[in-house]
Every structure is written in structure tokens, then in C-alpha cells.
Design a protein around this motif. Structure first.
Motif, PDB file in Angstrom:
ATOM      1  N   ALA A   1     133.882  18.327  -6.103  1.00 42.97           N
ATOM      2  CA  ALA A   1     133.453  18.863  -7.396  1.00 42.97           C
ATOM      3  C   ALA A   1     134.418  18.426  -8.496  1.00 42.97           C
ATOM      4  CB  ALA A   1     133.346  20.384  -7.335  1.00 42.97           C
ATOM      5  N   ASP A   2     135.716  18.497  -8.234  1.00 43.90           N
ATOM      6  CA  ASP A   2     136.706  18.075  -9.229  1.00 43.90           C
ATOM      7  C   ASP A   2     136.536  16.602  -9.590  1.00 43.90           C
ATOM      8  OD1 ASP A   2     137.825  20.604  -9.315  1.00 43.90           O
ATOM      9  OD2 ASP A   2     139.518  20.095  -8.004  1.00 43.90           O
ATOM     10  N   THR A   3     136.342  15.759  -8.582  1.00 44.92           N
ATOM     11  CA  THR A   3     136.178  14.325  -8.811  1.00 44.92           C
ATOM     12  C   THR A   3     134.925  14.037  -9.625  1.00 44.92           C
ATOM     13  OG1 THR A   3     137.337  13.789  -6.765  1.00 44.92           O
ATOM     14  CG2 THR A   3     135.881  12.089  -7.674  1.00 44.92           C
TER      15      THR A   3
ATOM     16  N   VAL B   1     122.815  19.979  -9.770  1.00 42.63           N
ATOM     17  CA  VAL B   1     121.814  20.009  -8.703  1.00 42.63           C
ATOM     18  C   VAL B   1     122.394  19.246  -7.521  1.00 42.63           C
ATOM     19  CG1 VAL B   1     119.452  19.423  -8.055  1.00 42.63           C
ATOM     20  CG2 VAL B   1     119.979  20.006 -10.441  1.00 42.63           C
ATOM     21  N   ALA B   2     122.436  19.887  -6.350  1.00 39.17           N
ATOM     22  CA  ALA B   2     123.000  19.254  -5.150  1.00 39.17           C
ATOM     23  C   ALA B   2     122.022  19.374  -3.996  1.00 39.17           C
ATOM     24  CB  ALA B   2     124.325  19.912  -4.784  1.00 39.17           C
TER      25      ALA B   2
ATOM     26  N   HIS C   1     123.795  14.350  -2.381  1.00 41.86           N
ATOM     27  CA  HIS C   1     123.426  13.832  -3.692  1.00 41.86           C
ATOM     28  C   HIS C   1     123.663  14.914  -4.732  1.00 41.86           C
ATOM     29  CE1 HIS C   1     121.462  10.329  -1.954  1.00 41.86           C
ATOM     30  NE2 HIS C   1     121.011  11.157  -1.022  1.00 41.86           N
ATOM     31  N   VAL C   2     124.228  14.523  -5.861  1.00 36.81           N
ATOM     32  CA  VAL C   2     124.513  15.464  -6.946  1.00 36.81           C
ATOM     33  C   VAL C   2     124.060  14.828  -8.258  1.00 36.81           C
ATOM     34  CG1 VAL C   2     126.331  16.648  -8.241  1.00 36.81           C
ATOM     35  CG2 VAL C   2     126.533  16.388  -5.762  1.00 36.81           C
TER      36      VAL C   2
ATOM     37  N   LEU D   1     127.879  25.982 -11.797  1.00 36.33           N
ATOM     38  CA  LEU D   1     129.138  25.564 -11.172  1.00 36.33           C
ATOM     39  C   LEU D   1     128.849  24.547 -10.071  1.00 36.33           C
ATOM     40  CD1 LEU D   1     130.765  29.086 -10.828  1.00 36.33           C
ATOM     41  CD2 LEU D   1     131.163  27.397 -12.624  1.00 36.33           C
ATOM     42  N   LEU D   2     129.443  23.385 -10.189  1.00 29.69           N
ATOM     43  CA  LEU D   2     129.172  22.313  -9.241  1.00 29.69           C
ATOM     44  C   LEU D   2     129.582  22.680  -7.826  1.00 29.69           C
ATOM     45  CD1 LEU D   2     128.295  19.542  -8.398  1.00 29.69           C
ATOM     46  CD2 LEU D   2     130.418  18.625  -9.354  1.00 29.69           C
TER      47      LEU D   2
END
Length: 78
Positions: free
Chosen positions: A68-70, A23-24, A14-15, A36-37
């Protein structure tokens, strides 16, 4: 806004965005926060003791960067 996906070995991830931080959380583990994701995702995935760095030959580094890019693209498109 929250995103959910699964790691290549089937763990739910979950992000969400919390002001300036990502938050992950992987599975039922703790949440990790970072500007940074990909860092938040990597910390969440690797903190889950049942997920090894290369489970089933999966390169979690590449997978994390792709996710992360998506997610970042979806976030900026809204």
C-alpha cells in the motif's frame, strides 16, 4: 491507472484508483473498495479462500502495508 503485483505465495493482485476509492482484487476473486488502500488489499487477499493469513509463515499484514505504501507513493508522484 492499474497496478499489479503478486502475493508472497504467488497470487496475482490488481489495484486501481476509482475516484476517491481504492479497488483491489486477488486472483479471480471479487473486487473490494475502500478509501484506505491497505483495507481494500487486505479484504481482497483474505477473501480468497485459498490464501491463509500466514501462508508459509508470511505476515500478510506487513506485506499489505508495504505494498500500500509503495502504490500510494507511485500514485502521488504522478
Amino acid at each position: 491507472m492499474e497496478w499489479s503485483t503478486y502475493t508472497p505465495d504467488g497470487r496475482e493482485v490488481h489495484v486501481r484508483r476509482d475516484f476517491t476509492l481504492w479497488v483491489a482484487r486477488c486472483g479471480e476473486g471479487q473486487e473490494f473498495r475502500s478509501e484506505l488502500l491497505d483495507v481494500a488489499l487486505a479484504e481482497a487477499i483474505h477473501s480468497d479462500h485459498e490464501v491463509a493469513g500466514h501462508t508459509l509463515g508470511v505476515d500478510f499484514g506487513s506485506w499489505t502495508r508495504e505494498q500500500a505504501d509503495t502504490i500510494e507513493r507511485e500514485f502521488t508522484d504522478k
